[in-house]
Design a protein around this motif. Sequence first.
Motif, mmCIF file in Angstrom:
data_model
loop_
_atom_site.group_PDB
_atom_site.id
_atom_site.type_symbol
_atom_site.label_atom_id
_atom_site.label_comp_id
_atom_site.label_asym_id
_atom_site.label_seq_id
_atom_site.Cartn_x
_atom_site.Cartn_y
_atom_site.Cartn_z
ATOM 1 N N MET A 24 1.347 -1.074 -0.262
ATOM 2 C CA MET A 24 0.223 0.183 0.239
ATOM 3 C C MET A 24 1.007 1.419 0.287
ATOM 4 O O MET A 24 1.809 1.214 0.486
ATOM 5 C CB MET A 24 -0.914 -0.199 1.155
ATOM 6 C CG MET A 24 -1.707 1.197 1.204
ATOM 7 S SD MET A 24 -2.906 1.208 2.826
ATOM 8 C CE MET A 24 -1.571 1.406 4.194
ATOM 9 N N LEU A 25 0.408 1.704 -0.675
ATOM 10 C CA LEU A 25 1.048 3.391 -0.629
ATOM 11 C C LEU A 25 0.939 4.313 -0.023
ATOM 12 O O LEU A 25 -1.017 4.258 -0.911
ATOM 13 C CB LEU A 25 1.763 3.981 -2.425
ATOM 14 C CG LEU A 25 3.118 2.449 -2.909
ATOM 15 C CD1 LEU A 25 3.365 3.420 -4.758
ATOM 16 C CD2 LEU A 25 3.550 2.868 -2.262
ATOM 17 N N PHE A 29 4.378 -2.850 3.558
ATOM 18 C CA PHE A 29 4.249 -3.982 2.730
ATOM 19 C C PHE A 29 4.073 -5.052 4.346
ATOM 20 O O PHE A 29 4.967 -5.071 4.858
ATOM 21 C CB PHE A 29 5.317 -4.131 2.126
ATOM 22 C CG PHE A 29 6.931 -4.498 2.378
ATOM 23 C CD1 PHE A 29 7.354 -5.213 2.761
ATOM 24 C CD2 PHE A 29 7.472 -2.943 2.491
ATOM 25 C CE1 PHE A 29 8.457 -5.425 3.259
ATOM 26 C CE2 PHE A 29 8.614 -3.298 3.021
ATOM 27 C CZ PHE A 29 9.226 -4.240 3.476
ATOM 28 N N TYR A 30 4.031 -6.337 3.608
ATOM 29 C CA TYR A 30 3.719 -7.599 4.481
ATOM 30 C C TYR A 30 4.509 -8.400 4.206
ATOM 31 O O TYR A 30 4.969 -9.134 2.871
ATOM 32 C CB TYR A 30 2.263 -7.453 4.433
ATOM 33 C CG TYR A 30 2.140 -9.404 5.147
ATOM 34 C CD1 TYR A 30 2.131 -9.331 6.566
ATOM 35 C CD2 TYR A 30 1.850 -10.501 4.516
ATOM 36 C CE1 TYR A 30 1.713 -10.417 7.542
ATOM 37 C CE2 TYR A 30 2.209 -11.616 5.197
ATOM 38 C CZ TYR A 30 1.757 -10.874 6.763
ATOM 39 O OH TYR A 30 1.384 -12.363 7.282
ATOM 40 N N SER A 31 5.266 -8.990 4.232
ATOM 41 C CA SER A 31 6.615 -9.573 4.428
ATOM 42 C C SER A 31 6.881 -9.932 6.073
ATOM 43 O O SER A 31 7.238 -10.124 7.157
ATOM 44 C CB SER A 31 7.683 -9.035 4.026
ATOM 45 O OG SER A 31 8.525 -9.786 4.114
ATOM 46 N N ASN A 32 7.472 -11.661 5.995
ATOM 47 C CA ASN A 32 8.021 -12.460 6.376
ATOM 48 C C ASN A 32 7.482 -12.133 8.339
ATOM 49 O O ASN A 32 7.435 -12.366 9.135
ATOM 50 C CB ASN A 32 9.341 -12.164 7.471
ATOM 51 C CG ASN A 32 10.315 -12.162 5.971
ATOM 52 O OD1 ASN A 32 10.220 -13.249 5.714
ATOM 53 N ND2 ASN A 32 11.668 -11.297 5.937
ATOM 54 N N PHE A 33 5.576 -12.625 7.793
ATOM 55 C CA PHE A 33 4.828 -12.963 8.119
ATOM 56 C C PHE A 33 4.385 -11.154 9.842
ATOM 57 O O PHE A 33 4.354 -11.391 10.505
ATOM 58 C CB PHE A 33 4.606 -13.531 10.180
ATOM 59 C CG PHE A 33 4.080 -14.738 8.421
ATOM 60 C CD1 PHE A 33 3.567 -15.529 8.772
ATOM 61 C CD2 PHE A 33 5.525 -15.988 8.584
ATOM 62 C CE1 PHE A 33 3.664 -16.718 7.741
ATOM 63 C CE2 PHE A 33 5.917 -16.881 7.924
ATOM 64 C CZ PHE A 33 4.760 -17.184 7.554
ATOM 65 N N LYS A 34 5.306 -10.572 8.628
ATOM 66 C CA LYS A 34 4.794 -9.282 9.697
ATOM 67 C C LYS A 34 4.528 -7.800 8.521
ATOM 68 O O LYS A 34 5.059 -8.032 7.623
ATOM 69 C CB LYS A 34 6.006 -8.599 10.735
ATOM 70 C CG LYS A 34 7.248 -7.948 9.620
ATOM 71 C CD LYS A 34 8.629 -8.407 10.873
ATOM 72 C CE LYS A 34 9.808 -7.885 10.000
ATOM 73 N NZ LYS A 34 10.891 -6.961 10.830
ATOM 74 N N LEU A 35 4.436 -7.024 9.344
ATOM 75 C CA LEU A 35 4.411 -5.738 8.222
ATOM 76 C C LEU A 35 5.090 -4.549 8.951
ATOM 77 O O LEU A 35 5.350 -4.416 9.669
ATOM 78 C CB LEU A 35 2.914 -4.757 9.116
ATOM 79 C CG LEU A 35 2.244 -4.988 8.482
ATOM 80 C CD1 LEU A 35 -0.013 -4.525 8.790
ATOM 81 C CD2 LEU A 35 1.091 -5.076 7.044
ATOM 82 N N ASP A 36 5.507 -3.847 7.527
ATOM 83 C CA ASP A 36 7.368 -2.949 7.226
ATOM 84 C C ASP A 36 6.332 -2.104 6.707
ATOM 85 O O ASP A 36 5.668 -1.487 5.509
ATOM 86 C CB ASP A 36 8.391 -3.780 6.684
ATOM 87 C CG ASP A 36 8.603 -5.176 7.505
ATOM 88 O OD1 ASP A 36 8.855 -4.180 8.925
ATOM 89 O OD2 ASP A 36 9.240 -6.012 7.016
ATOM 90 N N ASP A 37 6.812 -0.978 7.409
ATOM 91 C CA ASP A 37 6.904 0.840 6.742
ATOM 92 C C ASP A 37 7.770 1.619 6.128
ATOM 93 O O ASP A 37 9.044 1.136 6.815
ATOM 94 C CB ASP A 37 6.449 1.593 7.808
ATOM 95 C CG ASP A 37 4.955 1.462 8.251
ATOM 96 O OD1 ASP A 37 3.644 0.988 7.333
ATOM 97 O OD2 ASP A 37 4.412 1.094 10.009
ATOM 98 N N PHE A 38 8.063 2.409 5.064
ATOM 99 C CA PHE A 38 9.233 2.483 4.115
ATOM 100 C C PHE A 38 9.462 3.609 4.151
ATOM 101 O O PHE A 38 7.393 3.831 3.583
ATOM 102 C CB PHE A 38 9.395 1.997 2.959
ATOM 103 C CG PHE A 38 8.565 1.562 2.199
ATOM 104 C CD1 PHE A 38 8.171 2.471 0.662
ATOM 105 C CD2 PHE A 38 7.765 0.639 2.182
ATOM 106 C CE1 PHE A 38 7.846 1.864 -0.244
ATOM 107 C CE2 PHE A 38 6.811 0.318 1.365
ATOM 108 C CZ PHE A 38 6.657 1.019 0.351
ATOM 109 N N VAL A 39 9.429 4.988 3.539
ATOM 110 C CA VAL A 39 9.182 5.971 3.342
ATOM 111 C C VAL A 39 10.396 6.148 1.664
ATOM 112 O O VAL A 39 10.527 5.965 1.895
ATOM 113 C CB VAL A 39 10.479 7.282 3.792
ATOM 114 C CG1 VAL A 39 10.041 8.284 3.377
ATOM 115 C CG2 VAL A 39 9.517 7.092 5.908
ATOM 116 N N VAL A 40 9.400 6.911 0.649
ATOM 117 C CA VAL A 40 10.587 6.596 -0.260
ATOM 118 C C VAL A 40 10.525 7.824 -0.420
ATOM 119 O O VAL A 40 10.608 9.437 0.632
ATOM 120 C CB VAL A 40 8.978 7.595 -1.180
ATOM 121 C CG1 VAL A 40 9.006 7.260 -2.706
ATOM 122 C CG2 VAL A 40 7.497 6.231 -1.070
#
Length: 60
Positions: free
Chosen positions: A1-2, A49-60
Amino acid sequence: MLKGNMEIVSDMEIKKKYWQNMFKDAYPEKSYTDPDFCVLKFSAISGRFYSNFKLDDFVV
């Protein structure tokens, strides 16, 4: 999701660039100059995004 900002592009050259002749099949009386035709510009700020059974946030 963005997550980010969306804006309506009113520049006729950009609208002309993205107009496709196949649009005439659905809208025979329309062209890129019609005010009903719009181009949207999305500028991402962050995402999740969802990866390895957890949610991760990122900044563009």
